[in-house]
Design a protein around this motif. Structure first.
Motif, PDB file in Angstrom:
ATOM      1  N   ILE A   2       7.164  37.927  18.618  1.00  0.00           N
ATOM      2  CA  ILE A   2       6.805  38.585  19.876  1.00  0.00           C
ATOM      3  C   ILE A   2       6.872  40.096  19.688  1.00  0.00           C
ATOM      4  N   ASP A   3       7.930  40.564  19.054  1.00  0.00           N
ATOM      5  CA  ASP A   3       8.100  41.990  18.783  1.00  0.00           C
ATOM      6  C   ASP A   3       6.928  42.524  17.955  1.00  0.00           C
ATOM      7  N   ARG A   4       6.566  41.819  16.893  1.00  0.00           N
ATOM      8  CA  ARG A   4       5.452  42.263  16.030  1.00  0.00           C
ATOM      9  C   ARG A   4       4.118  42.242  16.774  1.00  0.00           C
ATOM     10  N   ARG A   5       3.924  41.257  17.624  1.00  0.00           N
ATOM     11  CA  ARG A   5       2.671  41.161  18.377  1.00  0.00           C
ATOM     12  C   ARG A   5       2.517  42.337  19.328  1.00  0.00           C
ATOM     13  N   VAL A   6       3.566  42.657  20.072  1.00  0.00           N
ATOM     14  CA  VAL A   6       3.507  43.769  21.030  1.00  0.00           C
ATOM     15  C   VAL A   6       3.288  45.087  20.288  1.00  0.00           C
ATOM     16  N   LYS A   7       3.992  45.278  19.192  1.00  0.00           N
ATOM     17  CA  LYS A   7       3.821  46.503  18.401  1.00  0.00           C
ATOM     18  C   LYS A   7       2.398  46.584  17.852  1.00  0.00           C
ATOM     19  N   GLY A   8       1.872  45.464  17.384  1.00  0.00           N
ATOM     20  CA  GLY A   8       0.493  45.431  16.899  1.00  0.00           C
ATOM     21  C   GLY A   8      -0.504  45.764  17.989  1.00  0.00           C
ATOM     22  N   ASP A   9      -0.269  45.235  19.192  1.00  0.00           N
ATOM     23  CA  ASP A   9      -1.153  45.528  20.324  1.00  0.00           C
ATOM     24  C   ASP A   9      -1.182  47.021  20.622  1.00  0.00           C
ATOM     25  N   LEU A  10      -0.045  47.661  20.564  1.00  0.00           N
ATOM     26  CA  LEU A  10       0.015  49.089  20.854  1.00  0.00           C
ATOM     27  C   LEU A  10      -0.742  49.893  19.790  1.00  0.00           C
ATOM     28  N   HIS A  11      -0.619  49.482  18.547  1.00  0.00           N
ATOM     29  CA  HIS A  11      -1.347  50.187  17.484  1.00  0.00           C
ATOM     30  C   HIS A  11      -2.855  49.912  17.563  1.00  0.00           C
ATOM     31  N   ARG A  12      -3.230  48.715  18.005  1.00  0.00           N
ATOM     32  CA  ARG A  12      -4.653  48.433  18.216  1.00  0.00           C
ATOM     33  C   ARG A  12      -5.183  49.238  19.409  1.00  0.00           C
ATOM     34  N   PHE A  13      -4.341  49.472  20.428  1.00  0.00           N
ATOM     35  CA  PHE A  13      -4.729  50.351  21.531  1.00  0.00           C
ATOM     36  C   PHE A  13      -5.043  51.748  20.992  1.00  0.00           C
ATOM     37  N   LYS A  14      -4.212  52.252  20.096  1.00  0.00           N
ATOM     38  CA  LYS A  14      -4.441  53.566  19.484  1.00  0.00           C
ATOM     39  C   LYS A  14      -5.829  53.608  18.844  1.00  0.00           C
ATOM     40  N   ASP A  15      -6.129  52.619  18.009  1.00  0.00           N
ATOM     41  CA  ASP A  15      -7.445  52.576  17.354  1.00  0.00           C
ATOM     42  C   ASP A  15      -8.564  52.505  18.387  1.00  0.00           C
ATOM     43  N   TYR A  16      -8.363  51.671  19.409  1.00  0.00           N
ATOM     44  CA  TYR A  16      -9.388  51.460  20.431  1.00  0.00           C
ATOM     45  C   TYR A  16      -9.659  52.733  21.221  1.00  0.00           C
ATOM     46  N   VAL A  17      -8.625  53.388  21.737  1.00  0.00           N
ATOM     47  CA  VAL A  17      -8.826  54.566  22.576  1.00  0.00           C
ATOM     48  C   VAL A  17      -9.362  55.740  21.754  1.00  0.00           C
ATOM     49  N   GLU A  18      -8.960  55.835  20.495  1.00  0.00           N
ATOM     50  CA  GLU A  18      -9.482  56.919  19.656  1.00  0.00           C
ATOM     51  C   GLU A  18     -10.951  56.693  19.315  1.00  0.00           C
ATOM     52  N   THR A  50      -4.756  67.453  22.806  1.00  0.00           N
ATOM     53  CA  THR A  50      -5.506  66.341  22.209  1.00  0.00           C
ATOM     54  C   THR A  50      -4.617  65.242  21.626  1.00  0.00           C
ATOM     55  N   HIS A  51      -3.326  65.240  21.952  1.00  0.00           N
ATOM     56  CA  HIS A  51      -2.409  64.219  21.444  1.00  0.00           C
ATOM     57  C   HIS A  51      -1.465  63.763  22.555  1.00  0.00           C
ATOM     58  N   THR A  52      -1.254  62.455  22.613  1.00  0.00           N
ATOM     59  CA  THR A  52      -0.413  61.851  23.644  1.00  0.00           C
ATOM     60  C   THR A  52       0.470  60.788  23.021  1.00  0.00           C
ATOM     61  N   ARG A  53       1.714  60.745  23.439  1.00  0.00           N
ATOM     62  CA  ARG A  53       2.610  59.652  23.031  1.00  0.00           C
ATOM     63  C   ARG A  53       2.542  58.576  24.109  1.00  0.00           C
ATOM     64  N   VAL A  54       2.327  57.337  23.668  1.00  0.00           N
ATOM     65  CA  VAL A  54       2.301  56.175  24.554  1.00  0.00           C
ATOM     66  C   VAL A  54       3.504  55.321  24.178  1.00  0.00           C
ATOM     67  N   GLU A  55       4.401  55.113  25.139  1.00  0.00           N
ATOM     68  CA  GLU A  55       5.620  54.345  24.871  1.00  0.00           C
ATOM     69  C   GLU A  55       5.634  53.108  25.749  1.00  0.00           C
ATOM     70  N   ASP A  75       1.603  57.602  18.798  1.00  0.00           N
ATOM     71  CA  ASP A  75       0.915  58.844  19.157  1.00  0.00           C
ATOM     72  C   ASP A  75      -0.578  58.632  18.959  1.00  0.00           C
ATOM     73  N   VAL A  76      -1.335  58.937  20.005  1.00  0.00           N
ATOM     74  CA  VAL A  76      -2.784  58.762  19.954  1.00  0.00           C
ATOM     75  C   VAL A  76      -3.447  60.130  19.967  1.00  0.00           C
ATOM     76  N   GLU A  77      -4.578  60.196  19.296  1.00  0.00           N
ATOM     77  CA  GLU A  77      -5.305  61.464  19.176  1.00  0.00           C
ATOM     78  C   GLU A  77      -6.359  61.583  20.266  1.00  0.00           C
ATOM     79  N   VAL A  78      -5.873  61.562  21.511  1.00  0.00           N
ATOM     80  CA  VAL A  78      -6.705  61.789  22.698  1.00  0.00           C
ATOM     81  C   VAL A  78      -5.838  62.502  23.728  1.00  0.00           C
ATOM     82  N   SER A  79      -6.479  63.073  24.721  1.00  0.00           N
ATOM     83  CA  SER A  79      -5.732  63.771  25.775  1.00  0.00           C
ATOM     84  C   SER A  79      -4.903  62.786  26.590  1.00  0.00           C
ATOM     85  N   LEU A  80      -3.926  63.309  27.305  1.00  0.00           N
ATOM     86  CA  LEU A  80      -3.091  62.506  28.188  1.00  0.00           C
ATOM     87  C   LEU A  80      -3.949  61.738  29.189  1.00  0.00           C
ATOM     88  N   ARG A  81      -4.888  62.426  29.811  1.00  0.00           N
ATOM     89  CA  ARG A  81      -5.737  61.777  30.814  1.00  0.00           C
ATOM     90  C   ARG A  81      -6.557  60.636  30.209  1.00  0.00           C
TER      91      ARG A  81
END
Length: 157
Positions: free
Chosen positions: A120-136, A94-99, A9-15
């Protein structure tokens, strides 16, 4: 074939979340091991990765894209076999789930070993959490708002 599925879940709008994800050339900012992504056209991207000392170049094709909802892709050509989908769900203004769901076929001894160890699983999960930090932190740029449907003919590479 290994399947990885993760949601954040990221703290930004869907758009904002969707628009940032369509900025493929910014993926190296938050994806570990991704050195470069070059957008070739609306459907195709060229990737350069270096994971565990193994450098790969491959292309991906977007097979389904609906603004503010989903992007689905697959690798084309080369020895890297993967496919996946990222979905966006509005939670509130102001909150969006990214799956993210990815199917990856490890090749070579190093990649098969990394997969067996869950790397591989940990890397992909880490990338998604880094996306959260980046977009926020960065917000979203102007995203691509087009529509790609399965079966639509795309430009030839």
């Amino acid at each position: 074939m290994s399947t990885v599925k993760e949601a954040v879940d990221v703290e930004v709008s869907l758009r904002t979340a969707y628009d940032q994800w369509t900025q493929f050339e910014e993926f190296p900012q938050f994806m570990e091991g991704v050195e470069e992504v070059r957008q070739l056209d609306d459907r195709h991207n060229h990737w350069i990765t270096k994971i565990g000392g193994v450098r790969r170049e491959f292309d991906t094709e977007i097979v389904d894209q609906l603004s503010d909802d989903r992007i689905t892709w697959r690798s084309v050509g080369g020895d890297t076999q993967q496919s996946g989908s990222v979905r966006f769900e509005r939670l509130d203004d102001t909150h969006t789930r990214v799956e993210l769901t990815m199917d990856v076929e490890p090749t070579g001894v190093a990649e098969k070993g990394a997969d067996a160890l869950g790397m591989i699983d940990r890397r992909v999960k880490g990338d998604l959490h880094r996306f959260k930090d980046y977009v926020e932190r960065e917000g979203g740029g102007a995203g691509w708002r087009g529509r790609i449907r399965p079966g639509d003919p795309g430009p030839l590479l």
